[in-house]
Design a protein around this motif. Sequence first.
Motif, PDB file in Angstrom:
ATOM      1  N   LEU A 175     -89.415  21.715 -24.583  1.00  0.00           N
ATOM      2  CA  LEU A 175     -90.547  22.262 -25.344  1.00  0.00           C
ATOM      3  C   LEU A 175     -90.086  22.616 -26.764  1.00  0.00           C
ATOM      4  CD1 LEU A 175     -93.433  23.791 -25.477  1.00  0.00           C
ATOM      5  CD2 LEU A 175     -92.145  25.802 -24.779  1.00  0.00           C
ATOM      6  N   SER A 207     -86.067  38.658 -25.342  1.00  0.00           N
ATOM      7  CA  SER A 207     -86.789  39.178 -24.184  1.00  0.00           C
ATOM      8  C   SER A 207     -85.841  40.005 -23.306  1.00  0.00           C
ATOM      9  CB  SER A 207     -87.382  38.015 -23.360  1.00  0.00           C
ATOM     10  OG  SER A 207     -87.789  38.502 -22.100  1.00  0.00           O
ATOM     11  N   MET A 212     -91.347  21.026 -30.266  1.00  0.00           N
ATOM     12  CA  MET A 212     -92.017  21.865 -31.266  1.00  0.00           C
ATOM     13  C   MET A 212     -91.242  21.974 -32.574  1.00  0.00           C
ATOM     14  SD  MET A 212     -94.854  22.870 -30.085  1.00  0.00           S
ATOM     15  CE  MET A 212     -95.652  22.733 -28.488  1.00  0.00           C
ATOM     16  N   ILE A 213     -89.908  22.120 -32.483  1.00  0.00           N
ATOM     17  CA  ILE A 213     -89.162  22.381 -33.727  1.00  0.00           C
ATOM     18  C   ILE A 213     -88.054  21.368 -33.995  1.00  0.00           C
ATOM     19  CG2 ILE A 213     -89.654  24.870 -33.666  1.00  0.00           C
ATOM     20  CD1 ILE A 213     -86.746  25.282 -32.703  1.00  0.00           C
ATOM     21  N   GLY A 233     -87.960  34.417 -27.990  1.00  0.00           N
ATOM     22  CA  GLY A 233     -87.797  34.710 -26.569  1.00  0.00           C
ATOM     23  C   GLY A 233     -86.371  35.162 -26.283  1.00  0.00           C
ATOM     24  N   PHE A 238     -92.202  38.310 -15.335  1.00  0.00           N
ATOM     25  CA  PHE A 238     -90.800  38.768 -15.342  1.00  0.00           C
ATOM     26  C   PHE A 238     -90.727  40.161 -14.703  1.00  0.00           C
ATOM     27  CE2 PHE A 238     -89.569  36.254 -19.480  1.00  0.00           C
ATOM     28  CZ  PHE A 238     -89.551  35.085 -18.750  1.00  0.00           C
ATOM     29  N   TRP A 273     -86.608  25.525 -15.317  1.00  0.00           N
ATOM     30  CA  TRP A 273     -87.345  26.214 -16.386  1.00  0.00           C
ATOM     31  C   TRP A 273     -86.577  26.094 -17.705  1.00  0.00           C
ATOM     32  CZ3 TRP A 273     -86.514  30.024 -20.000  1.00  0.00           C
ATOM     33  CH2 TRP A 273     -87.643  30.359 -20.763  1.00  0.00           C
TER      34      TRP A 273
HETATM   35  C1  HEM Z   1     -93.439  26.958 -29.260  1.00  0.00           C
HETATM   36  C2  HEM Z   1     -92.849  27.389 -28.174  1.00  0.00           C
HETATM   37  C3  HEM Z   1     -91.417  27.806 -28.090  1.00  0.00           C
HETATM   38  C4  HEM Z   1     -90.360  27.419 -28.872  1.00  0.00           C
HETATM   39  C5  HEM Z   1     -90.344  26.445 -30.029  1.00  0.00           C
HETATM   40  C6  HEM Z   1     -89.208  28.135 -28.374  1.00  0.00           C
HETATM   41  C7  HEM Z   1     -87.939  28.007 -28.908  1.00  0.00           C
HETATM   42  C8  HEM Z   1     -86.841  28.724 -28.507  1.00  0.00           C
HETATM   43  C9  HEM Z   1     -85.527  28.612 -29.079  1.00  0.00           C
HETATM   44  C10 HEM Z   1     -85.142  27.674 -30.196  1.00  0.00           C
HETATM   45  C11 HEM Z   1     -84.726  29.484 -28.421  1.00  0.00           C
HETATM   46  C12 HEM Z   1     -83.247  29.757 -28.687  1.00  0.00           C
HETATM   47  C13 HEM Z   1     -83.096  31.094 -29.345  1.00  0.00           C
HETATM   48  C14 HEM Z   1     -83.521  31.084 -30.780  1.00  0.00           C
HETATM   49  O1  HEM Z   1     -82.707  30.708 -31.619  1.00  0.00           O
HETATM   50  O2  HEM Z   1     -84.686  31.445 -31.059  1.00  0.00           O
HETATM   51  C15 HEM Z   1     -85.526  30.131 -27.419  1.00  0.00           C
HETATM   52  C16 HEM Z   1     -85.058  31.065 -26.514  1.00  0.00           C
HETATM   53  C17 HEM Z   1     -85.810  31.618 -25.529  1.00  0.00           C
HETATM   54  N1  HEM Z   1     -87.159  31.449 -25.333  1.00  0.00           N
HETATM   55 FE1  HEM Z   1     -88.358  30.165 -26.297  1.00  0.00          FE
HETATM   56  N2  HEM Z   1     -89.575  28.895 -27.309  1.00  0.00           N
HETATM   57  C18 HEM Z   1     -90.913  28.739 -27.108  1.00  0.00           C
HETATM   58  C19 HEM Z   1     -91.676  29.333 -26.121  1.00  0.00           C
HETATM   59  C20 HEM Z   1     -91.208  30.234 -25.210  1.00  0.00           C
HETATM   60  C21 HEM Z   1     -91.995  30.847 -24.170  1.00  0.00           C
HETATM   61  C22 HEM Z   1     -93.470  30.610 -23.865  1.00  0.00           C
HETATM   62  C23 HEM Z   1     -91.177  31.697 -23.503  1.00  0.00           C
HETATM   63  C24 HEM Z   1     -91.583  32.557 -22.356  1.00  0.00           C
HETATM   64  C25 HEM Z   1     -91.179  33.795 -22.237  1.00  0.00           C
HETATM   65  C26 HEM Z   1     -89.870  31.609 -24.101  1.00  0.00           C
HETATM   66  C27 HEM Z   1     -88.760  32.317 -23.709  1.00  0.00           C
HETATM   67  C28 HEM Z   1     -87.512  32.183 -24.237  1.00  0.00           C
HETATM   68  C29 HEM Z   1     -86.348  32.842 -23.699  1.00  0.00           C
HETATM   69  C30 HEM Z   1     -86.297  33.742 -22.481  1.00  0.00           C
HETATM   70  C31 HEM Z   1     -85.266  32.483 -24.497  1.00  0.00           C
HETATM   71  C32 HEM Z   1     -83.803  32.861 -24.308  1.00  0.00           C
HETATM   72  C33 HEM Z   1     -83.138  31.707 -23.522  1.00  0.00           C
HETATM   73  C34 HEM Z   1     -81.639  31.885 -23.320  1.00  0.00           C
HETATM   74  O3  HEM Z   1     -80.979  32.537 -24.145  1.00  0.00           O
HETATM   75  O4  HEM Z   1     -81.132  31.339 -22.335  1.00  0.00           O
HETATM   76  N3  HEM Z   1     -89.920  30.694 -25.122  1.00  0.00           N
HETATM   77  N4  HEM Z   1     -86.817  29.649 -27.480  1.00  0.00           N
END
Ligand code: HEM
Length: 365
Positions: free
Chosen positions: A301, A123, A305-306, A120, A52, A294
Amino acid sequence: MKKTNHPPVEYSEYLQLDKILTAQKRLSLNTEQPAHDESLFIIIHQVYELWFKEILIELKSIIKILSQEYVLETQMYIVVNRMKRILEIQRILIQQIKVLETMTPLDFLEFRDLISPASGFQSAQFREIENRLGLSRGSRAKLNETSYETLLHPEERDKILDSENSPSLLFSLEKWLERNPFVYRNDFQFAQEYQKVALEGIDRDRKIVSVNSRLSDSEKKKELLKIEVIKKNIESLSSKEVYDQSKELHQRKMSYEATLGALFISIYDDYSINHLPHKLIIQLVELDESMTTWRYRHALLALRMIGQRIGTGGTSGYDYLRMTLEKHKVFQDLATLSTYLIPRIERPLLPQSLESDMGFRKSFL
Ligand code: HEM
C-alpha cells in the motif's frame, strides 16, 4: 448477571457516539482545497486503533491465564477462544487495506504534506501489541540510530516501555511449555526416545536417496546435504547444552525445555489432553502469519501511494517496511517445529503409566 438499579441508557449515550463521531477533524478543511479522501484516511486509522485496543484486551487476558502456575483445561478453552477472536480481527485488518486502496496516490497527495510528521510508525498501541507478543528490542529492524520509542508521544512512551518489560505472550508461553509434565519422567525419556526414531528416519531417507537411479550424482549430493541439515537440527535436541550452543545459529527464541514441550504436544497431537495446547500452537503460527501478511499488504500500500519516497515518519518507507516482514516474526520456533516431526505410525510408543496420566483410555464402542 445480577440486575441492579441503574438508570436507563440510550444507544448513543452508551457508545459515546458524540465523542467518536465528532473526532474526525480534516486538516485540509483549513486550506483552499479541502481533500475529500481525508475523511476516509482518518476513519480507517481510527477503526484500526479501535481493533488494536480490542486485540490488546484479549492479549493481556491470555498472558494472564498462561502465567498462572497451573492452567486448567477449562482456562485453555478460554485462551483458544480468545486467540480465535484475535485471528478473526486480524483477518479484518488485512481486508480493510482494500478500502483504503480506493484512494489514488493523487488523492493522497492532496493532503499528505499536511499530516507530516504523523505516521502509523507512532502508533503506541501497535508497538504495545508487538511488545506484548514478545518482539524484543534486539530483533527489531534497524531504524537509523534511533530507537522506535523516541518517535512516540512523550506521554505514551513510559507505558510502551513498560509493556516491553512486562511478561509477553512468548515468555508466558515458553514458561507454560517448560512445565509440560509428560516430557521428563522416570518411565519415559521423551528426548531420547524421539531422537532414536527420528535418526532412524534420517538413515532411511539417506538410503532412499543413495539408491535412487533417477537422480544424477550432483542431485544426490544436494539431497544428501539437505538431509544432513535436518539431521543436525534433530541432533541439536539431544541435550540442553547442544541446543543452547546452536540457539544463535538457528535464531531460536524458545528454551530447550519449551521446545521439547511443544514437540511432545505436536507429535502426540491426537491425545485429548493435547488437543487444546496443539490448537494454541497452530493459532500462534497463524498469528505470526497474519501479522506478516498485514505487514506485506501495508508495505505494498505504501509503495502504491508514495513509491520510493521516505515515509512521513522519516523511515526509508517501503524498504524499511519490507525489512520488518522477516525480522518481526515472534513465533518462528513454533513454525519450524515441523522440521522435527515424524509420522504418527513411527512415533515412540508411550508406556501405559504415561498414557494413564494423560487421561487416555481406549474406547470400547
Ligand atoms: C496512504 C496510506 C498509508 C501509507 C502511504 C503508509 C505509509 C507508511 C510508511 C512509509 C511507514 C514507515 C514509517 C514512516 O516512515 O512513516 C508506515 C508505518 C506504519 N504504518 Fe502506515 N501507511 C498508510 C496507512 C496506514 C494505515 C491505514 C495504518 C493502520 C493503522 C498504518 C499503520 C502503520 C504502522 C503500524 C506503521 C509502523 C510499522 C512498523 O514499524 O513495523 N498505515 N506507514
